[in-house]
Design an enzyme around this catalytic site. Structure first.
Site, PDB file in Angstrom:
ATOM      1  N   GLU A  44      -2.225 -10.191  -5.957  1.00 26.91           N
ATOM      2  CA  GLU A  44      -2.237 -10.981  -7.196  1.00 26.91           C
ATOM      3  C   GLU A  44      -1.316 -10.363  -8.245  1.00 26.91           C
ATOM      4  OE1 GLU A  44      -4.776  -9.838  -5.420  1.00 26.91           O
ATOM      5  OE2 GLU A  44      -6.637 -10.900  -5.825  1.00 26.91           O
TER       6      GLU A  44
ATOM      7  N   GLU B  59       0.824  -1.218   0.000  1.00 30.12           N
ATOM      8  CA  GLU B  59       0.000   0.000   0.000  1.00 30.12           C
ATOM      9  C   GLU B  59       0.854   1.264   0.000  1.00 30.12           C
ATOM     10  OE1 GLU B  59      -2.701  -0.527   3.323  1.00 30.12           O
ATOM     11  OE2 GLU B  59      -3.919  -1.922   2.141  1.00 30.12           O
TER      12      GLU B  59
ATOM     13  N   CYS C 239      -2.268  -4.767  -5.501  1.00 28.56           N
ATOM     14  CA  CYS C 239      -2.826  -5.992  -4.923  1.00 28.56           C
ATOM     15  C   CYS C 239      -1.810  -7.144  -4.948  1.00 28.56           C
ATOM     16  CB  CYS C 239      -4.042  -6.454  -5.720  1.00 28.56           C
ATOM     17  SG  CYS C 239      -5.431  -5.327  -5.668  1.00 28.56           S
TER      18      CYS C 239
HETATM   19  N1  THU Z   1      -6.328  -6.245  -2.300  1.00 29.53           N
HETATM   20  C1  THU Z   1      -5.609  -7.259  -2.850  1.00 29.53           C
HETATM   21  O1  THU Z   1      -4.428  -7.459  -2.506  1.00 29.53           O
HETATM   22  N2  THU Z   1      -6.212  -8.061  -3.770  1.00 29.53           N
HETATM   23  C2  THU Z   1      -7.482  -7.878  -4.222  1.00 29.53           C
HETATM   24  O2  THU Z   1      -7.912  -8.580  -5.146  1.00 29.53           O
HETATM   25  C3  THU Z   1      -8.336  -6.850  -3.624  1.00 29.53           C
HETATM   26  C4  THU Z   1      -7.705  -5.963  -2.630  1.00 29.53           C
HETATM   27  C5  THU Z   1      -5.681  -5.370  -1.312  1.00 29.53           C
HETATM   28  C6  THU Z   1      -5.456  -3.960  -1.770  1.00 29.53           C
HETATM   29  C7  THU Z   1      -5.390  -3.214  -0.460  1.00 29.53           C
HETATM   30  O3  THU Z   1      -4.065  -3.227   0.018  1.00 29.53           O
HETATM   31  C8  THU Z   1      -6.246  -4.023   0.483  1.00 29.53           C
HETATM   32  O4  THU Z   1      -6.485  -5.269  -0.160  1.00 29.53           O
HETATM   33  C9  THU Z   1      -7.584  -3.381   0.804  1.00 29.53           C
HETATM   34  O5  THU Z   1      -8.273  -3.047  -0.328  1.00 29.53           O
END
Ligand code: THU
Length: 132
Positions: free
Chosen positions: A57, A46, A55
């Site tokens: 993935e 983040e 994210c």
């Molecule tokens: N996030 C992911 O890592 N993968 C996803 O498919 C959806 C959201 C993360 C992004 C962010 O750091 C946290 O989850 C909250 O949205």
């Protein structure tokens, strides 16, 4: 080759420990499996400028791709939420482009034994692709 979804889920849970998520505190881990049996993990990272967050993935996918890996046959995603974390739209697009034939395994980190299974094509039907 029969895919060991439990093993891949465990790899995603391990990768999740690397999450850098000081703002949401929502830790996500992902693990990609190649046809030759290699596993590449990643976790969400983040930014204080929230929109720059990436994210789990996509981190896993970018790590694997830039290490020269291809032919992904499965991806697992783990986070602490009921039913497990479904990949966001942006991740579905990237998975569709670079892991089109992969299975997708999803689990709640509090219950790694319950695994939901999909395919990338199921999660993003009628996708935008230039190279099919
Ligand atoms: N996030 C992911 O890592 N993968 C996803 O498919 C959806 C959201 C993360 C992004 C962010 O750091 C946290 O989850 C909250 O949205």
């Amino acid at each position: 080759m029969k895919i060991d979804s439990k093993k891949l889920i465990k790899a995603a849970a391990k990768a999740r420990l690397g999450s850098v998520s000081p703002y949401s505190e929502f830790k996500v881990g992902a693990a990609l499996l190649t046809k030759s049996g290699e596993i590449v993990g990643g976790a969400n990272v983040e930014s204080a400028s929230y929109g720059l967050t990436c994210c789990a993935e996509r981190i896993a996918l970018f790590k694997a791709l830039t290490d020269g890996k291809r032919n992904f046959i499965a991806v697992a995603v783990v986070a602490r939420c009921d039913g497990g974390p479904m990949p966001c739209g942006a991740c579905r697009q990237l998975l569709r482009e670079y892991a089109a034939d992969a299975a997708v395994f999803i689990a709640d980190s509090a219950d790694l034994k319950t695994v939901k299974s999909f395919t990338v094509k199921e999660l993003l039907p009628e996708a935008f692709v230039i190279v099919p």
